[in-house]
Design an enzyme around this catalytic site. Structure first.
Site, mmCIF file in Angstrom:
data_model
loop_
_atom_site.group_PDB
_atom_site.id
_atom_site.type_symbol
_atom_site.label_atom_id
_atom_site.label_comp_id
_atom_site.label_asym_id
_atom_site.label_seq_id
_atom_site.Cartn_x
_atom_site.Cartn_y
_atom_site.Cartn_z
ATOM 1 N N HIS A 119 -1.959 -7.213 -6.625
ATOM 2 C CA HIS A 119 -0.527 -6.884 -6.708
ATOM 3 C C HIS A 119 0.282 -8.053 -6.180
ATOM 4 O O HIS A 119 -0.200 -8.857 -5.385
ATOM 5 C CB HIS A 119 -0.195 -5.605 -5.936
ATOM 6 N N HIS B 42 3.967 -8.889 -4.307
ATOM 7 C CA HIS B 42 5.140 -8.361 -3.589
ATOM 8 C C HIS B 42 6.370 -9.155 -4.011
ATOM 9 O O HIS B 42 6.345 -10.394 -4.027
ATOM 10 C CB HIS B 42 4.990 -8.566 -2.082
HETATM 11 P P1 5GP Z 1 -1.094 -5.709 0.804
HETATM 12 O O1 5GP Z 1 -1.043 -5.656 2.309
HETATM 13 O O2 5GP Z 1 -2.420 -5.202 0.282
HETATM 14 O O3 5GP Z 1 -0.695 -7.014 0.202
HETATM 15 O O4 5GP Z 1 0.039 -4.717 0.326
HETATM 16 C C1 5GP Z 1 -0.123 -3.362 0.147
HETATM 17 C C2 5GP Z 1 1.260 -2.768 0.090
HETATM 18 O O5 5GP Z 1 1.176 -1.513 -0.559
HETATM 19 C C3 5GP Z 1 1.889 -2.512 1.453
HETATM 20 O O6 5GP Z 1 3.140 -3.205 1.518
HETATM 21 C C4 5GP Z 1 2.064 -0.998 1.516
HETATM 22 O O7 5GP Z 1 3.267 -0.622 2.135
HETATM 23 C C5 5GP Z 1 2.037 -0.605 0.052
HETATM 24 N N1 5GP Z 1 1.468 0.698 -0.227
HETATM 25 C C6 5GP Z 1 0.276 1.186 0.240
HETATM 26 N N2 5GP Z 1 0.043 2.418 -0.262
HETATM 27 C C7 5GP Z 1 1.103 2.704 -1.068
HETATM 28 C C8 5GP Z 1 1.432 3.833 -1.878
HETATM 29 O O8 5GP Z 1 0.705 4.827 -1.950
HETATM 30 N N3 5GP Z 1 2.599 3.771 -2.571
HETATM 31 C C9 5GP Z 1 3.425 2.678 -2.526
HETATM 32 N N4 5GP Z 1 4.553 2.741 -3.260
HETATM 33 N N5 5GP Z 1 3.156 1.604 -1.768
HETATM 34 C C10 5GP Z 1 2.008 1.615 -1.048
#
Ligand code: 5GP
Ligand code: ZN
Length: 137
Positions: A99, A101
């Site tokens: 993903h 951001h």
């Molecule tokens: P990472 O730390 O893996 O780059 O980012 C994961 C992101 O996904 C985090 O910013 C977290 O807030 C978001 N996130 C985790 N679970 C969910 C979810 O069930 N729904 C949404 N909309 N965001 C999520």
């Protein structure tokens, strides 16, 4: 991937606040936003990270980041935008489905995306240049 939360969100099995959707991607609002408008670009297919996502998909993801970033800027009037993409636990990845951001930034917001600059020593430079060029082949 049966147990992947982002697969379920991307497919629509689990609802999420969707800003944009096409046949390859869904763009949703992050549930724990760093700032107003923090969005996530999710490919509908499962790829764990940047190392696994095919070239044509990562290219399309970046084009979509441009489109969504432009819309966020116009809609929310943000002063800046960070595009962040984490790979591996050590880099802060918590959901192991690729993903990107999109984090709108506002003047003097307290969003912490900074680091303390170190020093590029001659030794480090020589080592990294040699090893990475070798890895590139
Ligand atoms: P990472 O730390 O893996 O780059 O980012 C994961 C992101 O996904 C985090 O910013 C977290 O807030 C978001 N996130 C985790 N679970 C969910 C979810 O069930 N729904 C949404 N909309 N965001 C999520
Ligand atoms: Zn997945």
């Amino acid at each position: 991937m049966d147990n992947c939360i982002f697969c379920k969100i991307a497919s629509g099995e689990i609802p999420a606040a969707t800003l944009y959707e096409d046949d390859l991607f869904r763009v949703i609002l992050d549930l724990g936003p760093a700032s107003k408008g923090h969005a996530l670009i999710l490919p509908k297919n499962h790829y764990a990270n940047l190392y696994e996502i095919p070239d044509e998909m990562v290219g399309k993801a970046m084009v979509l980041a441009k489109k969504m970033g432009t819309a966020l800027k116009e809609a929310l009037g943000c002063d800046g935008l960070n595009v962040v993409q984490n790979n591996g636990e050590a880099a802060g990845q918590t959901v192991f489905h690729f993903h990107m951001h999109l984090i709108p930034r506002y003047q003097d917001d307290q969003v912490g995306l900074s680091w303390t600059p170190g020093t590029l020593t001659d030794k480090m430079k020589a080592e990294v240049l040699e090893k990475v060029k070798k890895a590139l082949g």
